[in-house]
Design a protein around this motif. Structure first.
Motif, PDB file in Angstrom:
ATOM      1  N   VAL A 238       0.843  -1.197   0.000  1.00  0.00           N
ATOM      2  CA  VAL A 238       0.000   0.000   0.000  1.00  0.00           C
ATOM      3  C   VAL A 238       0.880   1.250   0.000  1.00  0.00           C
ATOM      4  CG1 VAL A 238      -1.713   1.330   1.297  1.00  0.00           C
ATOM      5  CG2 VAL A 238      -1.929  -1.164   1.127  1.00  0.00           C
ATOM      6  N   GLY A 239       1.931   1.232   0.811  1.00  0.00           N
ATOM      7  CA  GLY A 239       2.842   2.363   0.876  1.00  0.00           C
ATOM      8  C   GLY A 239       3.556   2.635  -0.432  1.00  0.00           C
ATOM      9  N   CYS A 240       3.698   1.592  -1.249  1.00  0.00           N
ATOM     10  CA  CYS A 240       4.346   1.730  -2.563  1.00  0.00           C
ATOM     11  C   CYS A 240       3.338   2.065  -3.658  1.00  0.00           C
ATOM     12  CB  CYS A 240       5.087   0.447  -2.924  1.00  0.00           C
ATOM     13  SG  CYS A 240       6.522   0.113  -1.885  1.00  0.00           S
ATOM     14  N   GLY A 241       2.088   2.324  -3.281  1.00  0.00           N
ATOM     15  CA  GLY A 241       1.079   2.658  -4.269  1.00  0.00           C
ATOM     16  C   GLY A 241       0.566   1.476  -5.046  1.00  0.00           C
ATOM     17  N   GLN A 242       0.725   0.267  -4.471  1.00  0.00           N
ATOM     18  CA  GLN A 242       0.320  -0.965  -5.146  1.00  0.00           C
ATOM     19  C   GLN A 242      -0.986  -1.487  -4.568  1.00  0.00           C
ATOM     20  OE1 GLN A 242       2.315  -2.560  -7.855  1.00  0.00           O
ATOM     21  NE2 GLN A 242       2.749  -0.377  -7.770  1.00  0.00           N
ATOM     22  N   GLY A 243      -2.036  -0.669  -4.641  1.00  0.00           N
ATOM     23  CA  GLY A 243      -3.346  -1.098  -4.194  1.00  0.00           C
ATOM     24  C   GLY A 243      -3.642  -0.719  -2.754  1.00  0.00           C
ATOM     25  N   ILE A 244      -4.753  -1.266  -2.232  1.00  0.00           N
ATOM     26  CA  ILE A 244      -5.158  -1.079  -0.846  1.00  0.00           C
ATOM     27  C   ILE A 244      -5.195  -2.452  -0.187  1.00  0.00           C
ATOM     28  CG2 ILE A 244      -6.521   0.943  -1.494  1.00  0.00           C
ATOM     29  CD1 ILE A 244      -9.029  -0.842  -1.079  1.00  0.00           C
ATOM     30  N   ALA A 245      -5.490  -2.499   1.116  1.00  0.00           N
ATOM     31  CA  ALA A 245      -5.466  -3.798   1.803  1.00  0.00           C
ATOM     32  C   ALA A 245      -6.470  -3.830   2.944  1.00  0.00           C
ATOM     33  CB  ALA A 245      -4.069  -4.091   2.335  1.00  0.00           C
ATOM     34  N   LEU A 246      -7.129  -4.968   3.097  1.00  0.00           N
ATOM     35  CA  LEU A 246      -7.974  -5.224   4.263  1.00  0.00           C
ATOM     36  C   LEU A 246      -7.100  -5.855   5.340  1.00  0.00           C
ATOM     37  CD1 LEU A 246     -11.141  -6.648   2.478  1.00  0.00           C
ATOM     38  CD2 LEU A 246     -10.863  -4.374   3.495  1.00  0.00           C
ATOM     39  N   VAL A 247      -7.022  -5.198   6.488  1.00  0.00           N
ATOM     40  CA  VAL A 247      -6.097  -5.617   7.542  1.00  0.00           C
ATOM     41  C   VAL A 247      -6.779  -5.499   8.910  1.00  0.00           C
ATOM     42  CG1 VAL A 247      -4.062  -4.895   6.228  1.00  0.00           C
ATOM     43  CG2 VAL A 247      -5.172  -3.276   7.785  1.00  0.00           C
ATOM     44  N   PRO A 248      -6.251  -6.165   9.942  1.00  0.00           N
ATOM     45  CA  PRO A 248      -6.760  -5.952  11.301  1.00  0.00           C
ATOM     46  C   PRO A 248      -6.532  -4.497  11.722  1.00  0.00           C
ATOM     47  CG  PRO A 248      -5.429  -7.952  11.176  1.00  0.00           C
ATOM     48  CD  PRO A 248      -5.235  -7.234   9.889  1.00  0.00           C
ATOM     49  N   ALA A 249      -7.486  -3.919  12.434  1.00  0.00           N
ATOM     50  CA  ALA A 249      -7.398  -2.512  12.823  1.00  0.00           C
ATOM     51  C   ALA A 249      -6.167  -2.211  13.675  1.00  0.00           C
ATOM     52  CB  ALA A 249      -8.663  -2.111  13.579  1.00  0.00           C
ATOM     53  N   SER A 250      -5.708  -3.198  14.457  1.00  0.00           N
ATOM     54  CA  SER A 250      -4.548  -2.981  15.325  1.00  0.00           C
ATOM     55  C   SER A 250      -3.271  -2.716  14.531  1.00  0.00           C
ATOM     56  CB  SER A 250      -4.334  -4.189  16.234  1.00  0.00           C
ATOM     57  OG  SER A 250      -4.127  -5.365  15.468  1.00  0.00           O
ATOM     58  N   LEU A 251      -3.292  -3.001  13.231  1.00  0.00           N
ATOM     59  CA  LEU A 251      -2.106  -2.765  12.412  1.00  0.00           C
ATOM     60  C   LEU A 251      -1.830  -1.275  12.248  1.00  0.00           C
ATOM     61  CD1 LEU A 251      -0.247  -4.876  11.052  1.00  0.00           C
ATOM     62  CD2 LEU A 251      -1.255  -4.211   8.887  1.00  0.00           C
ATOM     63  N   LYS A 252      -2.750  -0.451  12.670  1.00  0.00           N
ATOM     64  CA  LYS A 252      -2.581   1.000  12.559  1.00  0.00           C
ATOM     65  C   LYS A 252      -1.270   1.458  13.190  1.00  0.00           C
ATOM     66  CE  LYS A 252      -4.905   5.361  13.710  1.00  0.00           C
ATOM     67  NZ  LYS A 252      -6.117   5.971  14.297  1.00  0.00           N
ATOM     68  N   LYS A 253      -0.889   0.832  14.290  1.00  0.00           N
ATOM     69  CA  LYS A 253       0.319   1.256  15.004  1.00  0.00           C
ATOM     70  C   LYS A 253       1.594   0.938  14.238  1.00  0.00           C
ATOM     71  CE  LYS A 253       0.428  -2.978  17.799  1.00  0.00           C
ATOM     72  NZ  LYS A 253      -0.810  -3.537  18.219  1.00  0.00           N
ATOM     73  N   LEU A 254       1.513   0.070  13.222  1.00  0.00           N
ATOM     74  CA  LEU A 254       2.692  -0.300  12.443  1.00  0.00           C
ATOM     75  C   LEU A 254       2.742   0.400  11.083  1.00  0.00           C
ATOM     76  CD1 LEU A 254       2.770  -4.165  13.076  1.00  0.00           C
ATOM     77  CD2 LEU A 254       4.040  -2.387  14.288  1.00  0.00           C
ATOM     78  N   ALA A 255       1.712   1.180  10.764  1.00  0.00           N
ATOM     79  CA  ALA A 255       1.632   1.793   9.439  1.00  0.00           C
ATOM     80  C   ALA A 255       2.635   2.938   9.313  1.00  0.00           C
ATOM     81  CB  ALA A 255       0.225   2.303   9.187  1.00  0.00           C
ATOM     82  N   PRO A 256       3.334   3.033   8.162  1.00  0.00           N
ATOM     83  CA  PRO A 256       4.251   4.155   7.935  1.00  0.00           C
ATOM     84  C   PRO A 256       3.476   5.456   7.709  1.00  0.00           C
ATOM     85  CG  PRO A 256       4.070   2.813   5.960  1.00  0.00           C
ATOM     86  CD  PRO A 256       3.306   2.093   7.028  1.00  0.00           C
ATOM     87  N   GLU A 257       4.189   6.568   7.597  1.00  0.00           N
ATOM     88  CA  GLU A 257       3.549   7.875   7.503  1.00  0.00           C
ATOM     89  C   GLU A 257       2.693   8.029   6.248  1.00  0.00           C
ATOM     90  OE1 GLU A 257       6.306  11.038   7.919  1.00  0.00           O
ATOM     91  OE2 GLU A 257       6.854  10.541   9.990  1.00  0.00           O
ATOM     92  N   ASN A 258       3.048   7.325   5.179  1.00  0.00           N
ATOM     93  CA  ASN A 258       2.302   7.496   3.923  1.00  0.00           C
ATOM     94  C   ASN A 258       1.120   6.539   3.794  1.00  0.00           C
ATOM     95  OD1 ASN A 258       3.883   5.221   3.605  1.00  0.00           O
ATOM     96  ND2 ASN A 258       4.312   5.595   1.437  1.00  0.00           N
TER      97      ASN A 258
END
Length: 307
Positions: A238-258
């Motif tokens: 997702v960060g590389c602009g290669q689509g979107i993703a369905l993920v567990p909400a707790s992954l928010k804490k690991l997401a990069p700035e972009n």
């Protein structure tokens, strides 16, 4: 009869293959180079294969050497586990617990759980190996692992039981510049025309099928651009602009700035971790594991009173 000479030769082969150097492997093994070279030559003669090519650039595996390397690595891993089991038995207690775990549970579920078990059972020896969710049931059936921590649910077949350990609300990871990124919640149907980085079905069939079923219930089939082996890889795509993703909400804490992670408007839950075991090979520590609080720290040790 066990051919211990062949086992030693295969071990030496693995050392040279990993070091990509006879001198480097000899140093790591604590031996001189000529005997190592001689032993590899004996192995090549026994197998009737040339395993290495040596040049000024170093030591490289031949195609034949590269072909047998994965099997030798697996064999070496099995030998290490056997050695550990023998050591435990020789010490007077066969208290060895072998766990297969997906990477996410090694980050958030296992550390506190294992710390508590070790605190309450000091003689327990735990061996952890990383697995994919799809590997859990076959490894439990073969006896290679005693317990599996993976994304599992539903009927897993005869002799395999499981219980969920953790679940999370489903969310969507979006590029920060995506038109939906500013919304507090995103409706699943609004993603119908997007391209997805999806968790591979080969890695976790039940998890994949649950996500696809959720999309079907919202009136569309997801267009999968990339199939990946971890939720961290989903966010990376997702960060590389290669689509979107369905993920567990707790992954928010690991997401990069972009990348932003927004909960779905639909209250959809996914199992992010379950424990599974083979009922025909029930481990003595199973009840202790099942009754240990997953997120509770181990009890503090009492300090000895000063004399």
């Amino acid at each position: 009869m066990i051919n211990f000479r062949l086992i030693r030769h295969l071990w030496l082969f693995l050392a040279v293959a990993e070091a990509q150097s006879f001198s480097g492997a000899a140093k790591r093994l604590g031996m001189s180079q000529p005997p190592l070279t001689e032993q590899i030559q004996v192995l090549e003669q026994a197998l009737k294969l040339q395993l290495f090519e040596r040049s000024r650039r170093g030591t490289r595996l031949t195609p034949a050497g590269a072909a047998i390397l994965p099997a030798v690595r697996k064999f070496a891993d099995q030998l290490q586990r056997l050695e550990l089991a023998v050591q435990e038995a020789a010490a007077g207690h066969a208290n060895l617990l072998t766990i297969g775990a997906i990477s996410s549970t090694m980050l958030d579920t296992l550390p506190l759980l294992l710390a508590r078990l070790k605190s309450e059972h000091p003689s327990l020896t735990v061996s952890v190996r990383e697995i994919d969710s799809a590997e859990a049931v076959p490894l439990l059936r073969s006896g290679d692992i005693d317990l599996a921590f993976a994304r599992l649910e539903g009927e897993l077949g005869p002799d395999i039981a499981s219980t969920p350990l953790a679940e999370d609300r489903l969310a969507v990871a979006l590029p920060k510049t995506h038109p939906l990124a500013g919304l507090p919640r995103v409706r699943l149907a609004s993603l119908a025309h997007e391209e997805f980085a999806m968790f591979s079905r080969q890695v976790s069939p039940v998890y994949f099928d649950s996500l696809v079923a959720a999309c079907h219930a919202s009136g569309f089939s997801p267009r999968v651009l990339h199939e990946v082996r971890s939720v961290a890889s989903q966010v990376a795509f997702v960060g590389c602009g290669q689509g979107i993703a369905l993920v567990p909400a707790s992954l928010k804490k690991l997401a990069p700035e972009n990348v932003v992670v927004r909960p779905l408007k639909e209250n959809l839950k996914v199992i992010t971790a379950a424990i599974a075991w083979n009922t025909a090979r029930k481990h003595p520590m199973l009840d202790a594991v099942l009754h240990a609080p997953v997120n509770a720290p181990p009890p503090a040790r009492r300090k000895r009173a000063a004399h």
